[in-house]
Design an enzyme around this catalytic site. Sequence first.
Site: not given
Ligand code: GLP
Length: 246
Positions: A67, A136, A138
């Site tokens: 992304d 959440n 995602h």
């Molecule tokens: C972001 C990214 C995701 C990632 C998520 C968790 O929103 N778009 O791909 O998995 O955050 O991030 P973190 O590892 O910093 O908790």
Amino acid sequence: MRARVFPDYEAMSAAAADVVRRRLGERPSSVFMLPTGITPLGMYRRLVEMHRSEGLSFAEATFFNLDEYLGLAPDHGASYHVYMKENFYGLIDADPARVFVPDGAAPDPDAECERYEAAIRESGGIDVGVLGIGRNGHIGFNEPGSSFDSRTRVVALSESTRQVNAADFEADRAPEQAITVGMATIFESRKVLLLASGTNKAGAVAAAVEGDVSESVPASMLRSHPSAVLFLDEDAASDLGQGVAG
Ligand code: GLP
């Protein structure tokens, strides 16, 4: 979907790096999909170390990022282009011609999404998709409600995600939109490795593993994937009950 619980973040990161190393050993031209965020940093650090100390080569591999924020140029400090360059691609021998990150500043974002999806197809598809998970549930930037049929597209970020990711931005929110690889595209990865660390992920992990398979918890889609595995540290696994294989 299997779950493996490791004593801590470092052990989880080492195991994740080993999955990538093994896959490269079997097929140096493997196609990977990679996440950003804090969680994969330990895995990237180890892979960079393996490159430096053992000569592990990534030169024949192909990489697709999951992304990117919409509206951020590739040289913007908070862009995932810069994150990946600083933490991984810029520190290994990746071939720039085989490194793909969605262009958040593309003049026609929908065309960029189609181009990205086509590039994944033309690469032969993803061999190993590495994912993080949002609080959440995602995956990538597929927020709750994302269709399991979705492809690479422009999405609106939830208010909670914009707040969680705010630290990277001067405003008190992350951008409103992003480009993300779609749910169906993620699902087509031959192997999926989802990494989660910390108590702030425990609720999302439990919902994904033990709740209903539902578009309201995007990561729950992986339950029907033939080869998906969760790598968790003990904190991220702390809300799980008995039903999970060790
Ligand atoms: C972001 C990214 C995701 C990632 C998520 C968790 O929103 N778009 O791909 O998995 O955050 O991030 P973190 O590892 O910093 O908790």
